[in-house]
Scaffold this motif. Structure first.
Motif, PDB file in Angstrom:
ATOM      1  N   HIS A  75      -4.483   9.064   3.862  1.00 30.25           N
ATOM      2  CA  HIS A  75      -3.315   9.774   4.385  1.00 30.25           C
ATOM      3  C   HIS A  75      -3.645  10.389   5.742  1.00 30.25           C
ATOM      4  CE1 HIS A  75      -0.874   9.435   0.762  1.00 30.25           C
ATOM      5  NE2 HIS A  75      -1.983   9.650   0.075  1.00 30.25           N
ATOM      6  N   MET A  76      -2.710  10.243   6.662  1.00 28.23           N
ATOM      7  CA  MET A  76      -2.870  10.750   8.019  1.00 28.23           C
ATOM      8  C   MET A  76      -2.608  12.248   8.103  1.00 28.23           C
ATOM      9  SD  MET A  76      -3.642   8.783  10.675  1.00 28.23           S
ATOM     10  CE  MET A  76      -2.757   9.542  12.054  1.00 28.23           C
ATOM     11  N   VAL A  86     -13.247  10.786   0.131  1.00 29.78           N
ATOM     12  CA  VAL A  86     -12.920   9.828  -0.924  1.00 29.78           C
ATOM     13  C   VAL A  86     -11.653  10.232  -1.663  1.00 29.78           C
ATOM     14  CG1 VAL A  86     -13.717   8.878  -3.125  1.00 29.78           C
ATOM     15  CG2 VAL A  86     -15.299   9.037  -1.188  1.00 29.78           C
ATOM     16  N   GLY A  87     -11.455  11.524  -1.871  1.00 35.63           N
ATOM     17  CA  GLY A  87     -10.278  11.987  -2.605  1.00 35.63           C
ATOM     18  C   GLY A  87      -8.968  11.718  -1.893  1.00 35.63           C
ATOM     19  N   ASN A  88      -9.022  11.411  -0.602  1.00 34.49           N
ATOM     20  CA  ASN A  88      -7.815  11.125   0.177  1.00 34.49           C
ATOM     21  C   ASN A  88      -7.566   9.619   0.290  1.00 34.49           C
ATOM     22  OD1 ASN A  88      -5.584  12.004   1.828  1.00 34.49           O
ATOM     23  ND2 ASN A  88      -6.737  11.397   3.640  1.00 34.49           N
ATOM     24  N   ARG A  89      -8.291   8.831  -0.509  1.00 33.21           N
ATOM     25  CA  ARG A  89      -8.303   7.380  -0.328  1.00 33.21           C
ATOM     26  C   ARG A  89      -7.612   6.654  -1.490  1.00 33.21           C
ATOM     27  NH1 ARG A  89     -14.110   4.855   0.682  1.00 33.21           N
ATOM     28  NH2 ARG A  89     -14.376   5.096  -1.582  1.00 33.21           N
ATOM     29  N   THR A  90      -6.927   5.578  -1.140  1.00 33.35           N
ATOM     30  CA  THR A  90      -6.376   4.649  -2.123  1.00 33.35           C
ATOM     31  C   THR A  90      -6.931   3.268  -1.834  1.00 33.35           C
ATOM     32  OG1 THR A  90      -4.335   5.930  -2.336  1.00 33.35           O
ATOM     33  CG2 THR A  90      -4.279   3.637  -3.092  1.00 33.35           C
ATOM     34  N   ILE A  91      -7.396   2.590  -2.878  1.00 29.67           N
ATOM     35  CA  ILE A  91      -7.955   1.247  -2.757  1.00 29.67           C
ATOM     36  C   ILE A  91      -7.039   0.278  -3.496  1.00 29.67           C
ATOM     37  CG2 ILE A  91      -9.911  -0.260  -3.294  1.00 29.67           C
ATOM     38  CD1 ILE A  91     -11.729   2.182  -3.162  1.00 29.67           C
ATOM     39  N   LEU A  92      -6.695  -0.798  -2.827  1.00 29.28           N
ATOM     40  CA  LEU A  92      -5.876  -1.856  -3.437  1.00 29.28           C
ATOM     41  C   LEU A  92      -6.618  -3.178  -3.304  1.00 29.28           C
ATOM     42  CD1 LEU A  92      -3.272  -2.968  -4.687  1.00 29.28           C
ATOM     43  CD2 LEU A  92      -2.327  -3.105  -2.365  1.00 29.28           C
ATOM     44  N   VAL A  93      -6.860  -3.825  -4.441  1.00 37.66           N
ATOM     45  CA  VAL A  93      -7.564  -5.102  -4.467  1.00 37.66           C
ATOM     46  C   VAL A  93      -6.585  -6.189  -4.888  1.00 37.66           C
ATOM     47  CG1 VAL A  93      -9.388  -6.444  -5.578  1.00 37.66           C
ATOM     48  CG2 VAL A  93      -9.806  -4.055  -4.968  1.00 37.66           C
ATOM     49  N   THR A  94      -6.585  -7.287  -4.158  1.00 40.05           N
ATOM     50  CA  THR A  94      -5.813  -8.464  -4.543  1.00 40.05           C
ATOM     51  C   THR A  94      -6.693  -9.374  -5.380  1.00 40.05           C
ATOM     52  OG1 THR A  94      -4.330  -8.431  -2.638  1.00 40.05           O
ATOM     53  CG2 THR A  94      -4.677 -10.548  -3.704  1.00 40.05           C
ATOM     54  N   GLU A 138      -5.884  14.529  -4.070  1.00 43.61           N
ATOM     55  CA  GLU A 138      -7.147  15.165  -4.448  1.00 43.61           C
ATOM     56  C   GLU A 138      -8.179  14.182  -4.984  1.00 43.61           C
ATOM     57  OE1 GLU A 138      -7.615  18.170  -3.694  1.00 43.61           O
ATOM     58  OE2 GLU A 138      -5.571  18.909  -3.360  1.00 43.61           O
ATOM     59  N   GLU A 139      -7.725  13.082  -5.583  1.00 46.05           N
ATOM     60  CA  GLU A 139      -8.652  12.133  -6.191  1.00 46.05           C
ATOM     61  C   GLU A 139      -8.341  10.717  -5.725  1.00 46.05           C
ATOM     62  OE1 GLU A 139      -8.505  12.489 -10.395  1.00 46.05           O
ATOM     63  OE2 GLU A 139      -9.316  14.532 -10.437  1.00 46.05           O
ATOM     64  N   GLN A 140      -9.390   9.912  -5.609  1.00 47.31           N
ATOM     65  CA  GLN A 140      -9.209   8.523  -5.206  1.00 47.31           C
ATOM     66  C   GLN A 140      -8.341   7.787  -6.213  1.00 47.31           C
ATOM     67  OE1 GLN A 140     -12.413   6.007  -3.410  1.00 47.31           O
ATOM     68  NE2 GLN A 140     -12.362   4.942  -5.381  1.00 47.31           N
ATOM     69  N   LYS A 141      -7.454   6.931  -5.703  1.00 52.28           N
ATOM     70  CA  LYS A 141      -6.627   6.071  -6.544  1.00 52.28           C
ATOM     71  C   LYS A 141      -7.025   4.621  -6.289  1.00 52.28           C
ATOM     72  CE  LYS A 141      -2.674   7.732  -4.931  1.00 52.28           C
ATOM     73  NZ  LYS A 141      -1.217   7.997  -4.783  1.00 52.28           N
ATOM     74  N   GLU A 142      -6.967   3.808  -7.344  1.00 54.88           N
ATOM     75  CA  GLU A 142      -7.328   2.412  -7.179  1.00 54.88           C
ATOM     76  C   GLU A 142      -6.432   1.529  -8.031  1.00 54.88           C
ATOM     77  OE1 GLU A 142     -11.169  -0.589  -6.996  1.00 54.88           O
ATOM     78  OE2 GLU A 142     -11.441   1.545  -7.424  1.00 54.88           O
ATOM     79  N   PHE A 143      -6.044   0.385  -7.469  1.00 56.18           N
ATOM     80  CA  PHE A 143      -5.138  -0.531  -8.142  1.00 56.18           C
ATOM     81  C   PHE A 143      -5.588  -1.966  -7.887  1.00 56.18           C
ATOM     82  CE2 PHE A 143      -2.902   3.252  -6.816  1.00 56.18           C
ATOM     83  CZ  PHE A 143      -2.243   3.656  -7.970  1.00 56.18           C
ATOM     84  N   MET A 162       0.793  -1.227   0.000  1.00 52.90           N
ATOM     85  CA  MET A 162       0.000   0.000   0.000  1.00 52.90           C
ATOM     86  C   MET A 162       0.827   1.280   0.000  1.00 52.90           C
ATOM     87  SD  MET A 162      -2.940   1.391  -0.327  1.00 52.90           S
ATOM     88  CE  MET A 162      -4.345   0.359   0.136  1.00 52.90           C
ATOM     89  N   PRO A 163       1.898   1.394   0.800  1.00 53.63           N
ATOM     90  CA  PRO A 163       2.672   2.646   0.724  1.00 53.63           C
ATOM     91  C   PRO A 163       3.196   2.947  -0.673  1.00 53.63           C
ATOM     92  CG  PRO A 163       3.270   1.413   2.692  1.00 53.63           C
ATOM     93  CD  PRO A 163       2.392   0.510   1.876  1.00 53.63           C
ATOM     94  N   GLN A 164       3.472   1.905  -1.450  1.00 57.35           N
ATOM     95  CA  GLN A 164       3.985   2.119  -2.798  1.00 57.35           C
ATOM     96  C   GLN A 164       2.901   2.647  -3.731  1.00 57.35           C
ATOM     97  OE1 GLN A 164       6.756  -1.142  -4.142  1.00 57.35           O
ATOM     98  NE2 GLN A 164       6.124  -2.095  -2.216  1.00 57.35           N
ATOM     99  N   TYR A 165       1.660   2.299  -3.462  1.00 59.56           N
ATOM    100  CA  TYR A 165       0.551   2.770  -4.297  1.00 59.56           C
ATOM    101  C   TYR A 165      -0.002   4.108  -3.818  1.00 59.56           C
ATOM    102  CZ  TYR A 165       0.295  -1.869  -6.464  1.00 59.56           C
ATOM    103  OH  TYR A 165       0.575  -3.028  -7.149  1.00 59.56           O
TER     104      TYR A 165
END
Length: 464
Positions: A285-286, A445-453, A263-268, A180-183
């Motif tokens: 992000h904290m 939502v803009g501060n969020r990153t989603i990672l799906v395995t 600013e925008e949600q990221k997803e991987f 997650m930190p890498q994404y």
């Protein structure tokens, strides 16, 4: 030594005396009056020293924390901070290869080391009458490490094998603590593979090791804590005797480790050939460390994911039955106190193939959307009780190892280990408006990153 992804401050042996002392004061109406004893000073060479006496058991902890973690390791040398942690057990001026470990174990003690975002640490827990021996041994390797090509080549192989065993050949091997930190992050210092790319580990040379040791393993870049049953006058004398004449080293300028506002949600989506169920992690992000919003996020962490009564556990596990293992928190490689730079608040879970990514995210969005309006002072009060309980567990756990961890971290990052005694009051000062303001800015939502395995072993796998 293995890179630990567990929090050293987590209690394995709870010394309930600490909580009992605090509860006794609460019963008297005076609130928690328990204070961790803290004696703090610096040697002439810059070494930060923290002494904290506790006669509960006849043991002593020596913890040495160096102000270098994998966050600021050299570029093109990913995993170097962790590799160097291994090198510290390969011998020193007066102790040969592996003799440090034997010295501790033969004297009835245990030891370990780990590499984190912002520090590398080493500790020994020994019978208290062996304290002087441990101080001498730690000073011996701070003074002079046995840097040889044989040791370097050997430990490169050990670390590469560790990466293969713990990450590359494990289902969900780096999920989400390494991935997650890498994404989620943009700055290389926060976003690189800190366990180490195999090519980078091979590229490390003796010159790298010698320079790294001379620069970052100097006394003016370190803190040492002694916790347990000891005589303070004796401990001070031993620390001066063994550490006092180790020369300081010029420290390089610290790199910029800041993160831009997302600013925008990221997803991987990450394919995992060894996984048989999908998994998802969501990270935010904290706020800046030690700010009012930072403490508010600590409360929100308790409300949302910590414990069976947390809102996301109630929704995803108990109500919808999507999973049975919601877990999360601030700083997956430690706790919310023992880091310095940008950090993520994150939670993750595995779920059945019949459930979709959209099912999970919709449920999470429902909880987040209702959070601000449903928040009450009673919820904050319960969160403070949970934090207080966790804090006392950490302070007393593992014969005081959690206490040593916080003392060294606060010395390194804040030059103020006595902060350990103000944490509870910092949380109590956070009001509802501050928490609601924090929700608006940091749980958007803009501060969020989603990672799906994506589980390639699963039958009829689909990627949403």
């Amino acid at each position: 030594m293995k890179l630990s992804i567990k929090n050293l401050a987590l209690a394995t042996v709870s010394l309930l005396l600490l909580a009992a002392c605090a509860d006794e004061q609460d019963d008297k109406g005076g609130g928690s009056e328990f204070q961790v004893p803290v004696t703090y000073y610096k040697l002439d060479n810059g070494l930060k020293v923290i002494l904290s006496k506790d006669t509960t058991s006849p043991t002593a902890i020596v913890a040495v924390y160096y102000n270098i973690g994998f966050r600021i390791e050299p570029k093109d040398r990913t995993g170097f901070a962790h590799l160097f942690e291994h090198m510290m057990f390969q011998g020193s001026d007066n102790l040969g290869k592996m003799e440090f470990i034997k010295l501790v174990q033969q004297n009835g003690g245990i030891l370990n080391g780990s590499t984190r975002f912002d520090f590398t640490n080493y500790f020994e827990i020994v019978p208290s009458h062996k304290l002087e021996t441990m101080l001498w041994a730690e000073a011996d390797r701070m003074r002079g490490l046995n840097i040889t090509q044989e040791n370097l080549t050997n430990q490169q192989g050990v670390v590469k094998n560790e990466v293969k065993v713990n990450v590359l050949n494990q289902p969900y091997g780096g999920f989400p603590w390494l991935d997650m930190p890498q994404y989620a992050n943009e700055n290389w210092y926060n976003a690189h593979n800190f366990y180490g790319d195999l090519e980078d580990l091979d590229a490390a040379n003796l010159e790298d090791v010698a320079s790294f040791f001379k620069t970052y393993y100097a006394p003016n870049n370190a803190a040492i804590a002694v916790v347990g049953d000891f005589d303070e006058t004796e401990a001070k004398a031993w620390i001066e005797q063994y550490f006092g004449d180790i020369p300081a080293a010029e420290q390089p300028p610290q790199p910029d480790i800041s993160e831009p506002r997302q600013e925008e949600q990221k997803e991987f989506v990450k394919n995992d050939s060894l996984a048989n169920k999908p998994a998802i992690a969501l990270a935010y992000h904290m706020p800046e460390r030690n700010s009012d919003e930072y403490y508010a996020m600590g409360l929100l962490d308790q409300i949302l994911v910590q414990g069976d009564n947390s809102l996301l556990v109630q929704k995803l596990e108990n109500e919808l039955g999507y999973t049975s293992n919601v877990s999360g928190g601030i700083n997956y490689l430690g706790n919310m106190f023992n880091y310095k730079g940008p950090m993520l608040w994150m939670f993750n879970l595995t779920y059945d193939n019949e459930t979709t990514r959209d099912d999970i995210v919709t449920a999470v969005d429902g909880v987040m959307g209702e959070l601000k309006e449903s928040l009450t002072q009673e919820m904050l009060d319960r969160a403070i009780v949970k934090i207080r309980s966790q804090l006392y567990d950490n302070l007393g756990g593992s014969f005081g190892l959690g206490r040593a961890d916080l003392l060294c971290s606060f010395a390194l990052f804040d030059d103020d280990p006595a902060r350990i005694n103000t944490l509870e009051s910092e949380f109590r000062e956070i009001d509802l408006e501050t928490v609601k303001r924090t929700i608006d800015e940091y749980l958007r939502v803009g501060n969020r990153t989603i990672l799906v395995t994506n589980p390639l072993l699963a039958e009829n796998t689909t990627t949403d």
